[in-house]
Every structure is written in C-alpha cells, then in structure tokens.
Design a protein around this motif. Structure first.
Motif, PDB file in Angstrom:
ATOM      1  N   UNK A   8       0.893  -1.013   0.022  1.00 29.76           N
ATOM      2  CA  UNK A   8       0.006  -0.057  -0.027  1.00 29.76           C
ATOM      3  C   UNK A   8       0.843   1.211  -0.086  1.00 29.76           C
ATOM      4  N   UNK A   9       0.487   2.557  -0.199  1.00 25.02           N
ATOM      5  CA  UNK A   9       0.839   3.691  -0.219  1.00 25.02           C
ATOM      6  C   UNK A   9       1.672   3.932   1.172  1.00 25.02           C
ATOM      7  N   UNK A  10       1.179   3.456   2.134  1.00 23.37           N
ATOM      8  CA  UNK A  10       1.726   3.619   3.411  1.00 23.37           C
ATOM      9  C   UNK A  10       3.059   2.991   3.653  1.00 23.37           C
ATOM     10  N   UNK A  11       3.005   1.718   3.110  1.00 22.15           N
ATOM     11  CA  UNK A  11       4.481   0.721   3.105  1.00 22.15           C
ATOM     12  C   UNK A  11       5.770   1.415   2.313  1.00 22.15           C
ATOM     13  N   UNK A  12       6.444   1.888   2.752  1.00 21.73           N
ATOM     14  CA  UNK A  12       7.537   2.256   1.865  1.00 21.73           C
ATOM     15  C   UNK A  12       9.022   1.696   2.490  1.00 21.73           C
ATOM     16  N   UNK A  13       8.922   0.959   3.445  1.00 16.76           N
ATOM     17  CA  UNK A  13      10.113   0.577   4.108  1.00 16.76           C
ATOM     18  C   UNK A  13      10.264  -1.112   3.924  1.00 16.76           C
ATOM     19  N   UNK A  14      11.241  -1.922   3.624  1.00 18.95           N
ATOM     20  CA  UNK A  14      11.319  -3.130   3.639  1.00 18.95           C
ATOM     21  C   UNK A  14      12.488  -3.089   4.950  1.00 18.95           C
ATOM     22  N   UNK A  15      12.036  -3.784   5.917  1.00 17.62           N
ATOM     23  CA  UNK A  15      12.813  -4.015   7.387  1.00 17.62           C
ATOM     24  C   UNK A  15      13.351  -5.354   7.584  1.00 17.62           C
ATOM     25  N   UNK A  16      14.472  -5.618   7.493  1.00 21.14           N
ATOM     26  CA  UNK A  16      15.038  -6.901   7.899  1.00 21.14           C
ATOM     27  C   UNK A  16      15.564  -6.803   9.476  1.00 21.14           C
ATOM     28  N   UNK A  17      14.700  -7.609  10.245  1.00 18.78           N
ATOM     29  CA  UNK A  17      15.214  -7.608  11.659  1.00 18.78           C
ATOM     30  C   UNK A  17      15.378  -9.077  12.073  1.00 18.78           C
ATOM     31  N   UNK A  42      16.879   3.324  -4.291  1.00 18.22           N
ATOM     32  CA  UNK A  42      17.009   2.619  -2.988  1.00 18.22           C
ATOM     33  C   UNK A  42      17.937   3.563  -1.952  1.00 18.22           C
ATOM     34  N   UNK A  43      17.253   3.669  -0.879  1.00 18.94           N
ATOM     35  CA  UNK A  43      18.027   4.513   0.408  1.00 18.94           C
ATOM     36  C   UNK A  43      18.161   3.527   1.366  1.00 18.94           C
ATOM     37  N   UNK A  44      19.285   3.025   1.842  1.00 13.88           N
ATOM     38  CA  UNK A  44      19.421   2.190   2.909  1.00 13.88           C
ATOM     39  C   UNK A  44      19.331   3.140   4.469  1.00 13.88           C
ATOM     40  N   UNK A 109       8.385  11.982   0.728  1.00 14.71           N
ATOM     41  CA  UNK A 109       7.808  13.160   0.023  1.00 14.71           C
ATOM     42  C   UNK A 109       8.512  13.691  -0.961  1.00 14.71           C
ATOM     43  N   UNK A 110       9.678  14.053  -0.639  1.00 16.59           N
ATOM     44  CA  UNK A 110      10.685  14.690  -1.679  1.00 16.59           C
ATOM     45  C   UNK A 110      10.610  13.892  -3.067  1.00 16.59           C
ATOM     46  N   UNK A 111      10.999  12.658  -2.901  1.00 23.25           N
ATOM     47  CA  UNK A 111      10.924  11.717  -4.231  1.00 23.25           C
ATOM     48  C   UNK A 111       9.718  11.596  -4.961  1.00 23.25           C
ATOM     49  N   UNK A 112       8.522  11.544  -4.151  1.00 21.91           N
ATOM     50  CA  UNK A 112       7.173  11.587  -4.887  1.00 21.91           C
ATOM     51  C   UNK A 112       6.841  12.961  -5.493  1.00 21.91           C
ATOM     52  N   UNK A 119      12.363   3.366  -2.532  1.00 25.61           N
ATOM     53  CA  UNK A 119      12.156   2.197  -1.327  1.00 25.61           C
ATOM     54  C   UNK A 119      13.163   2.552  -0.478  1.00 25.61           C
ATOM     55  N   UNK A 120      12.789   2.373   0.723  1.00 23.37           N
ATOM     56  CA  UNK A 120      13.947   2.403   1.918  1.00 23.37           C
ATOM     57  C   UNK A 120      14.015   1.004   2.476  1.00 23.37           C
ATOM     58  N   UNK A 121      15.209   0.537   2.658  1.00 19.44           N
ATOM     59  CA  UNK A 121      15.577  -0.715   2.883  1.00 19.44           C
ATOM     60  C   UNK A 121      16.400  -0.736   4.398  1.00 19.44           C
ATOM     61  N   UNK A 122      16.071  -1.333   5.424  1.00 23.57           N
ATOM     62  CA  UNK A 122      16.729  -1.443   6.624  1.00 23.57           C
ATOM     63  C   UNK A 122      17.120  -2.618   7.053  1.00 23.57           C
TER      64      UNK A 122
END
Length: 240
Positions: A8-17, A42-44, A109-112, A119-122
């Motif tokens: 969904x539009x609310x999800x923009x982070x893929x998080x590895x925990x 992609x931003x880490x 917001x800036x990239x949109x 996508x942010x990947x943590x």
C-alpha cells in the motif's frame, strides 16, 4: 508459512530484523540490488542502537569514563549508566527515533514530488530498536523478578506504544535461527557475541512480536543457504 504481501502507499520500508548474525545486512544488500535493477531509487537506513542526541550523550559519557558505557564484541553500544534512569532514557530514545522516522517521511515526500519510485531498505528497524532498549535497561537490573518487572513496565510504557506505531510503515522480514548457527556465522567476522546474549536477543524479539502482535514474515535461516533465503524473500516481495 509466509503469505504474499499486497503493498500500500503507507508501506515504503522493507525492514530486515532479527538477532545479530541472522543475515540482515547480507539480504538487505541483495534486495537493494534487486530493486535498483528494477528502476527504484533505493535508500539504505538503519534503526537500532542509540540515535542522534542519545548517541552524542553516550559518546561524551564514554569519553569521561569508559566503564560507564558497555559495548558488544562488535563495538555496538549495549547499555550505559544512563539507562539506570529507565523512563527518561526510553523517552529520549523514542523521541530520537521519531525524529528519524520524520526524516524518512520527508525523504519519501521529496521523491514523490519528482515522481520517483523510492524504497527504503533497513537492516535494522523499529523491532530491533525496541529489543535494544529492553536489553539496555534490563541488564542493569539484578535478579529475575526485577528484570521481569522491568520488562513488563517498559512494554506497557507510552514510548513503546509510540514506537510500535511505526512498524505500520514497513514490511518486516524477521530472520531467525538457532543460536549456535548464528554465532558460527558471526565468528567468521570475528565479532561474535556470547551465547547468552544471542539467546536473550532471540527471546526478547519473540516477546515483543507476541505482545504487540506485530505482523512479521518469519524465516528460519538455520538450514537455508543465502541463495535459498534470498529466493524466499523474493517470493515474498513479488507483489512489488
């Protein structure tokens, strides 16, 4: 069994925990490359240990007296004498993490604005931060009953209620495994932590997930190769 995700539009982070040595950084790197090849920006990001003002405070404290700050074998900060002030320290940490989350939202917001697929990947995120905060305060308590009381108090605190809200912005891939296997993998980098510490981490991860009913996609990496785990993650994320 891992279910497929509808993004969904609310999800923009893929998080590895998951506990140290479970392969978070390795798989965050592999997934980053995959998204870049598919045209994403992609931003880490990294959310776990002390942040912003908290980090500065502990660096100063360590400079004054190294014994006031405890680091792990990998040099990550585990706890400090300031964690004795449990409530105040948890508030400071939660505020600093909230400021980080605000920064991530601003980046999104800036990239949109420029119609970019971001996508942010943590390789560490909110779940990891919550576990770290629990460890930093609990380790200073003596006795099982006192530790248990502290754990319950922290989990029910307002700062933790604030932190658990942020996981809704992410897909959390929880990498877990047997302590012996995780330590063996960490030993290759000569940064392995003691068995008791990995065991404590794993227990707290499962407690936090259960108490807050956090929707995680759990993968046991014990008997899987990196390629097998990567393919399972790709299958999970194919909705992208």
């Amino acid at each position: 069994m891992i279910k497929h995700i509808t993004t969904s539009s609310k999800i923009f982070i893929i998080a590895f925990s998951g506990p140290d040595g479970s392969g978070k950084s390795t798989h965050a790197n592999l997934i980053s490359e995959k998204f870049i090849s598919n045209g994403y920006v992609v931003k880490r990001i990294w959310v776990k240990n002390v942040h912003l003002l908290s980090y500065v405070i502990l660096l100063i404290l360590e400079k004054i007296n190294k014994k006031r700050v405890l680091r792990s074998t990998s040099e990550a900060i585990i706890t400090s004498s300031i964690a004795n002030f449990g409530n105040q320290w948890v508030w400071i940490e939660s505020i600093n993490i909230s400021l980080k989350m605000l920064l991530f939202l601003l980046v999104k917001f800036f990239y949109k604005l420029f119609n970019k697929k971001l996508i942010l990947i943590a390789d560490r995120f909110i779940l990891d931060s919550m576990v770290h905060i629990l460890i930093s305060v609990m380790l200073l308590k003596v006795g099982y009953k006192e530790k248990k009381k502290t754990l319950i108090k922290l989990l029910m605190s307002y700062p933790f209620r604030i932190l658990r809200y942020y996981y809704r912005m992410s897909i959390i891939i929880f990498l877990d495994g047997k302590e012996e296997i995780i330590i063996k993998r960490k030993m290759k980098s000569k940064k392995s932590d003691p068995l008791w510490y990995i065991n404590l981490q794993r227990k707290l991860y499962h407690i936090v997930i259960k108490v807050f009913k956090i929707p995680v996609y759990s993968i046991d990496v014990s008997d899987r190769s990196v390629i097998e785990t990567h393919n399972e993650i790709l299958n999970l994320l194919k909705a992208f």
